[in-house]
Write a protein that holds these residues in place. Structure first.
Motif, short mmCIF file in Angstrom:
data_model
loop_
_atom_site.label_atom_id
_atom_site.label_comp_id
_atom_site.label_asym_id
_atom_site.label_seq_id
_atom_site.Cartn_x
_atom_site.Cartn_y
_atom_site.Cartn_z
N THR A 13 0.85 -1.19 0.00
CA THR A 13 0.00 0.00 0.00
C THR A 13 0.88 1.24 0.00
OG1 THR A 13 -1.75 -1.14 1.23
CG2 THR A 13 -1.79 1.27 1.24
N VAL A 14 0.56 2.20 -0.84
CA VAL A 14 1.29 3.46 -0.90
C VAL A 14 0.37 4.58 -0.42
CG1 VAL A 14 2.48 5.11 -2.39
CG2 VAL A 14 2.72 2.65 -2.80
N SER A 15 0.88 5.45 0.44
CA SER A 15 0.08 6.57 0.94
C SER A 15 -0.26 7.52 -0.19
CB SER A 15 0.84 7.32 2.04
OG SER A 15 2.08 7.81 1.53
N SER A 16 -1.36 8.28 -0.03
CA SER A 16 -1.83 9.16 -1.09
C SER A 16 -0.83 10.27 -1.41
CB SER A 16 -3.19 9.77 -0.71
OG SER A 16 -3.09 10.48 0.51
N ASP A 17 0.01 10.63 -0.46
CA ASP A 17 1.01 11.67 -0.72
C ASP A 17 2.25 11.10 -1.41
OD1 ASP A 17 2.31 10.31 1.31
OD2 ASP A 17 2.13 11.92 2.78
N GLY A 18 2.29 9.78 -1.61
CA GLY A 18 3.39 9.15 -2.32
C GLY A 18 4.69 9.08 -1.54
N LYS A 19 4.65 9.34 -0.22
CA LYS A 19 5.87 9.39 0.56
C LYS A 19 6.18 8.12 1.33
CE LYS A 19 5.62 14.42 1.28
NZ LYS A 19 5.54 15.50 2.31
N VAL A 41 7.24 -0.52 7.25
CA VAL A 41 7.08 0.85 6.79
C VAL A 41 8.36 1.31 6.10
CG1 VAL A 41 6.52 3.22 7.48
CG2 VAL A 41 5.56 1.28 8.77
N PHE A 42 8.22 1.89 4.91
CA PHE A 42 9.36 2.40 4.15
C PHE A 42 9.08 3.82 3.68
CE2 PHE A 42 9.37 -2.17 3.67
CZ PHE A 42 10.69 -2.53 3.81
N ARG A 43 10.09 4.68 3.74
CA ARG A 43 9.99 6.01 3.15
C ARG A 43 10.40 5.92 1.68
NH1 ARG A 43 12.90 8.67 6.48
NH2 ARG A 43 14.87 8.58 5.33
N ILE A 44 9.59 6.54 0.82
CA ILE A 44 9.88 6.54 -0.62
C ILE A 44 10.70 7.77 -0.97
CG2 ILE A 44 8.88 6.53 -2.93
CD1 ILE A 44 6.38 5.26 -1.75
N GLY A 48 12.04 6.53 -6.47
CA GLY A 48 11.39 5.35 -5.94
C GLY A 48 12.23 4.54 -4.97
N SER A 49 13.37 5.07 -4.54
CA SER A 49 14.21 4.34 -3.59
C SER A 49 13.47 4.21 -2.26
CB SER A 49 15.54 5.08 -3.38
OG SER A 49 15.30 6.38 -2.84
N LEU A 50 13.74 3.11 -1.54
CA LEU A 50 13.05 2.83 -0.29
C LEU A 50 14.02 2.83 0.88
CD1 LEU A 50 10.70 -0.11 -1.38
CD2 LEU A 50 10.13 2.32 -1.19
N THR A 51 13.61 3.48 1.99
CA THR A 51 14.39 3.49 3.22
C THR A 51 13.54 2.88 4.33
OG1 THR A 51 15.55 5.51 2.57
CG2 THR A 51 15.59 4.92 4.90
N PHE A 52 14.05 1.82 4.96
CA PHE A 52 13.31 1.14 6.02
C PHE A 52 13.12 2.07 7.22
CE2 PHE A 52 13.38 -1.44 9.94
CZ PHE A 52 12.21 -2.15 9.75
N ARG A 96 -0.65 7.86 11.80
CA ARG A 96 0.48 7.91 10.87
C ARG A 96 1.23 9.22 11.01
NH1 ARG A 96 0.83 10.07 5.49
NH2 ARG A 96 2.62 9.19 4.38
N SER A 97 2.53 9.14 11.15
CA SER A 97 3.37 10.33 11.24
C SER A 97 3.46 11.01 9.89
CB SER A 97 4.77 9.95 11.72
OG SER A 97 5.68 11.02 11.55
N SER A 98 3.28 12.32 9.88
CA SER A 98 3.40 13.07 8.63
C SER A 98 4.86 13.27 8.24
CB SER A 98 2.73 14.44 8.77
OG SER A 98 3.31 15.18 9.84
N GLU A 99 5.77 12.99 9.16
CA GLU A 99 7.19 13.18 8.90
C GLU A 99 7.80 12.00 8.14
OE1 GLU A 99 8.88 15.93 9.51
OE2 GLU A 99 7.07 16.88 10.30
N ASP A 100 7.63 10.79 8.70
CA ASP A 100 8.28 9.63 8.07
C ASP A 100 7.32 8.48 7.79
OD1 ASP A 100 7.79 8.68 10.61
OD2 ASP A 100 9.89 8.38 11.16
N GLY A 101 6.02 8.66 8.08
CA GLY A 101 5.04 7.63 7.81
C GLY A 101 4.97 6.53 8.85
N SER A 102 5.76 6.63 9.93
CA SER A 102 5.75 5.60 10.96
C SER A 102 4.39 5.54 11.64
CB SER A 102 6.85 5.87 12.00
OG SER A 102 6.66 7.14 12.60
#
Length: 288
Positions: A13-19, A41-44, A48-52, A96-102
Motif C-alpha cells: 500500500t502506498v500513501s496518497s502523498d506518495g511518501k 514501513v518504508f519512506r519513498i 522510488g528508492s526505499l528506506t526502512f 500515521r506520522s506526517s514526517e516519516d510515515g511511521s
C-alpha cells in the motif's frame, strides 16, 4: 531489494502523498506462507528508492491488508484473527506520522464476529470501510458522528468471498472470490449500504476463481485476475457494468440494428425491438 523484510510480501500500500510504502508480510489471506507476520514501513525517496523505517509485529494477528485514510493521518490494518486476546477486534488502527510515515497503535475495530478480515476498502471521504471477512461475509462499517479513527459501527453484513475494490466515485463495489466467475457488482447507496446488481460472467470457464480485482483511476475499466483454472487478466468496460449512479445512465449508445430482409426491401416499418434485463423489469427503468 529493500532492507527490513524477512517474510513474504503479500500486500503493498502506498500513501496518497506518495511518501510512504507499507507492506503486509508473512501469511497471505488464505493462511499460506511463512509464520511471523508483520507490517513494514518504508519512506519513498527520489526515483522510488526505499528506506526502512519500522517493522510492526504487535497489535496485529496475521495481517492481510492495510489501507491509508484519505487525509493520510490513519492506517487501518486487517488481520485474520483477533488482535487482542478474548476480543473480536480484527482491524487495527494506527496513527500515521506526517514526517516519516511511521505508525503508532491507537485502537481496534470490533466487527462483532470471531472471524478474521481478508481485505479492506475505504470510501474517498474516510467515513466508510468495507471489510471482506474469512467467513465469506462483507461488512459495511460507518464512522460514528464526531467519532475517532476507531469509532466505526457495523451497518450491514452480507455473504460474499474474495477481494474487494471500490470505484473512484464510491458508487460501485466490485468483489472477486474463489469459485466466482468474474467480479460480483454491488451498487453503493448514499448511506453506504450495498446491493448486488449482477455479475460479469463473460467467458465464465476462463474467468473462474477470479481472486483479485482493480479499477482504473477514472473508473471506466475493471481488471481482474485468478488462479488455478485461468492465467492472465480479465478486462471489462465499467460503463457496461455500472447499473445505478443515482441518476440517469446510458447503457447503450449509437446502437445500430439491421435486418437483411428489411434492408433489402428498403423499409423497417412494423419492426419490433425488445429489450430485457437480468432479474426482470424495474420500476426505475426509463427508455427514451
Amino acid at each position: 531489494g529493500a532492507a527490513g523484510l524477512d517474510h513474504w510480501v503479500n500486500q503493498i500500500t502506498v500513501s496518497s502523498d506518495g511518501k510512504t510504502l507499507y507492506t503486509v508480510n508473512g501469511k497471505n489471506a488464505l493462511g499460506a506462507g511463512q509464520s511471523g507476520s508483520s507490517v513494514s514501513v518504508f519512506r519513498i525517496g527520489d526515483g522510488g528508492s526505499l528506506t526502512f523505517i519500522q517493522n510492526i509485529t504487535e497489535n496485529i494477528n496475521t495481517p492481510t491488508d492495510a489501507v491509508v485514510s484519505p487525509d493520510g493521518l490513519t492506517v487501518y490494518v486487517a488481520s485474520r484473527s483477533a488482535v487482542t486476546s478474548g476480543s473480536k477486534a480484527v482491524i487495527s488502527v494506527f496513527s500515521r506520522s506526517s514526517e516519516d510515515g511511521s505508525l503508532n497503535y491507537t485502537g481496534a475495530i470490533d466487527l462483532g464476529t470471531t472471524k478474521g478480515t481478508v481485505d479492506l476498502a475505504m470510501s474517498s471521504d474516510g467515513t466508510r470501510i468495507y471489510s471482506l471477512n474469512t467467513d465469506l461475509t462483507l461488512t459495511v462499517l460507518t464512522k460514528t458522528a464526531d467519532g475517532g479513527t476507531a469509532d466505526f459501527t457495523v451497518a450491514q453484513s452480507i455473504k460474499v468471498a474474495g477481494n474487494v475494490e471500490l470505484s473512484p466515485d464510491g458508487k460501485t463495489l466490485y468483489v472477486c472470490g474463489y469459485m466466482v466467475n468474474g467480479p460480483a457488482i454491488y451498487s453503493v447507496a448514499d448511506d453506504g449500504q450495498v446491493t448486488n446488481t449482477g455479475t460479469n460472467a463473460n467467458n465464465p470457464s476462463e474467468y473462474r476463481w477470479s481472486t483479485t480485482v482493480a479499477v482504473s483511476p477514472d473508473g471506466t475499466s475493471v481488471f481482474w485476475g485468478g488462479t488455478h483454472l485461468w492465467q492472465g487478466i480479465g478486462y471489462a468496460n465499467a460503463l457496461g457494468l455500472c447499473f445505478d449512479s443515482g441518476s440517469g445512465a446510458h447503457i447503450g449508445q449509437r446502437l445500430l440494428i439491421t435486418d437483411a430482409d428489411d434492408a433489402a426491401s428498403g423499409s423497417y416499418a412494423g419492426m419490433t425491438v425488445t429489450f430485457s434485463r437480468s432479474g426482470g423489469a424495474n420500476t426505475a427503468d426509463v427508455f427514451t
